[in-house]
Design a protein around this motif. Sequence first.
Motif, short mmCIF file in Angstrom:
data_model
loop_
_atom_site.label_atom_id
_atom_site.label_comp_id
_atom_site.label_asym_id
_atom_site.label_seq_id
_atom_site.Cartn_x
_atom_site.Cartn_y
_atom_site.Cartn_z
N ASN A 265 0.83 -1.21 0.00
CA ASN A 265 0.00 0.00 0.00
C ASN A 265 0.86 1.26 0.00
OD1 ASN A 265 -2.27 -1.60 0.06
ND2 ASN A 265 -2.58 -1.43 2.24
N PHE A 266 1.96 1.22 0.74
CA PHE A 266 2.84 2.39 0.83
C PHE A 266 3.41 2.76 -0.53
CE2 PHE A 266 7.27 3.89 1.16
CZ PHE A 266 7.05 5.13 1.74
N PHE A 267 3.98 1.78 -1.23
CA PHE A 267 4.62 2.09 -2.52
C PHE A 267 3.59 2.43 -3.59
CE2 PHE A 267 8.18 -0.36 -0.61
CZ PHE A 267 9.13 0.65 -0.67
N ILE A 268 2.39 1.84 -3.52
CA ILE A 268 1.35 2.21 -4.48
C ILE A 268 0.91 3.66 -4.26
CG2 ILE A 268 -1.07 1.80 -5.12
CD1 ILE A 268 -0.56 -1.17 -4.75
N THR A 269 0.76 4.06 -3.01
CA THR A 269 0.37 5.44 -2.74
C THR A 269 1.48 6.42 -3.13
OG1 THR A 269 1.06 5.15 -0.43
CG2 THR A 269 -1.27 4.86 -0.92
N VAL A 270 2.73 6.03 -2.96
CA VAL A 270 3.83 6.88 -3.43
C VAL A 270 3.76 7.03 -4.95
CG1 VAL A 270 6.34 7.01 -3.73
CG2 VAL A 270 5.39 6.41 -1.50
N GLN A 271 3.45 5.94 -5.65
CA GLN A 271 3.31 6.01 -7.11
C GLN A 271 2.24 7.01 -7.52
OE1 GLN A 271 2.43 1.93 -7.97
NE2 GLN A 271 4.54 1.38 -8.42
N THR A 272 1.08 6.95 -6.85
CA THR A 272 -0.02 7.82 -7.26
C THR A 272 0.34 9.29 -7.12
OG1 THR A 272 -1.01 7.74 -5.04
CG2 THR A 272 -1.76 6.11 -6.62
N TRP B 121 6.69 11.04 0.87
CA TRP B 121 7.13 9.80 1.52
C TRP B 121 6.76 9.81 3.00
CZ3 TRP B 121 10.14 5.59 -0.52
CH2 TRP B 121 10.35 5.67 -1.91
N ALA B 122 6.90 10.97 3.66
CA ALA B 122 6.57 11.05 5.10
C ALA B 122 5.06 10.90 5.31
CB ALA B 122 7.05 12.38 5.67
N PHE B 123 4.26 11.58 4.49
CA PHE B 123 2.81 11.51 4.63
C PHE B 123 2.29 10.10 4.37
CE2 PHE B 123 -1.42 11.88 2.55
CZ PHE B 123 -2.14 12.35 3.63
N ASN C 37 -0.13 5.04 6.16
CA ASN C 37 -0.12 3.58 6.09
C ASN C 37 0.22 2.94 7.42
OD1 ASN C 37 -0.60 2.51 3.19
ND2 ASN C 37 0.74 4.28 2.88
N ILE C 38 0.99 3.62 8.26
CA ILE C 38 1.22 3.11 9.62
C ILE C 38 -0.10 3.10 10.40
CG2 ILE C 38 2.23 3.73 11.86
CD1 ILE C 38 4.78 4.48 10.41
N ILE C 39 -0.88 4.17 10.25
CA ILE C 39 -2.17 4.24 10.95
C ILE C 39 -3.11 3.14 10.46
CG2 ILE C 39 -4.27 5.61 11.25
CD1 ILE C 39 -2.58 8.09 11.28
N SER C 40 -3.24 3.02 9.13
CA SER C 40 -4.19 2.03 8.59
C SER C 40 -3.77 0.60 8.94
CB SER C 40 -4.30 2.18 7.07
OG SER C 40 -3.07 1.92 6.44
N THR C 41 -2.46 0.33 8.91
CA THR C 41 -1.99 -1.03 9.24
C THR C 41 -2.10 -1.32 10.72
OG1 THR C 41 -0.42 -0.90 7.38
CG2 THR C 41 -0.06 -2.64 8.99
N ALA D 156 -10.07 8.03 -0.71
CA ALA D 156 -10.25 9.43 -1.10
C ALA D 156 -8.91 10.10 -1.37
CB ALA D 156 -11.00 10.18 0.00
N PHE D 157 -7.92 9.83 -0.52
CA PHE D 157 -6.62 10.45 -0.65
C PHE D 157 -5.84 9.91 -1.85
CE2 PHE D 157 -6.72 12.14 3.77
CZ PHE D 157 -6.25 13.41 3.49
N PHE D 158 -5.96 8.61 -2.10
CA PHE D 158 -5.04 7.97 -3.04
C PHE D 158 -5.67 7.42 -4.31
CE2 PHE D 158 -3.16 7.36 1.26
CZ PHE D 158 -2.11 8.26 1.11
N LEU D 159 -7.00 7.27 -4.35
CA LEU D 159 -7.63 6.78 -5.57
C LEU D 159 -8.58 7.79 -6.21
CD1 LEU D 159 -8.45 3.04 -4.73
CD2 LEU D 159 -6.65 3.93 -6.21
#
Length: 317
Positions: free
Chosen positions: A107-114, A151-153, A158-162, A206-209
């Motif tokens: 999830n982290f790397f996919i969100t970085v990609q977006t 990267w920080a955001f 993702n730390i919160i969601s996991t 909402a944030f990433f898709l």
Amino acid sequence: MSLSQNISIVHPEHFFITGLTDSPYSTYFYIFLFIIYFISIIGNSIVILIIALHRSLHSPMYIGVFNLALADIGETNALIPNIMKIFFFDSQYISYNACLASMFFVNFFITVQTYTLVVLAFDRFIAICLPLRYNAIVNNKFMAIVFSVIWAFNTFMNIISTSLITRLSFCKSNVLESWYCDYGRLMRIPCNDSSINMFMAYVIQAFFLVAPPFFIVLSYLGIFIALCKITSWEGRFKALKTCVSHLLVVGSFFLPILCNMIAAPSINSRIISGSLSFALPPMLNPIIYVLNTAKIKDLIRKVFNNRSAPIRANISK
């Protein structure tokens, strides 16, 4: 199923991944994924090395491409090796902690990609709509700050969601009908209240898709308006040509996800199309940027020419 219990929260020792087991052509699919993995790692590593070693590419756009290649390698390594383990070791079990770690990194790397795609869209918007102010607005310092924030955001979100997964109790089932530890699939099997997790899932979507495609579309609307103001077709084509690589990468990233959401009626086809929607973009991105970027093609050509020159000299002797 062995369980470790903490008060009323039950965590399974393992999750059972069943996503690709019922496919009649699963062996061919695993081989295809291995080929994708190999091409993705080699292709993105080449892009990273070329950008890192050549100072002429130390510019804002290529800093974005560099970050995209890093995220592609990260996502590929977080996703495909776990899938391949099922094929090579015939083991569909993944430990609880390994499942959460896999979920976090995928999830982290996919969100970085977006958000990297959003930054690259902004880069093209400024370059075409405000060309005289481009160097003042978009520079290496700006890119370094933006990607540090991204990267920080993403790490924080993702730390919160996991970590919220740890409050769920899996006392009825540990079977995941997916190809990896999918956050959405995990939300369907806990036996206690998962409303907070579902809310977090909607926030992440909402944030990433939703937000990234929206900002990308806005950027290209501005670019389209700016292109309409250019009187010559040659000027329009020259400006639009600088966006081709980014548009292809955006399409390769979002279109498979959209098709997976709309189509794929059966569970098996949904799982296969879903895994491909995650695996294919990291393979396609370096190919797209190498083939459509004159600077990168010229540098690769020079490297091969320099290496082949001694060989040709020896042959001529």
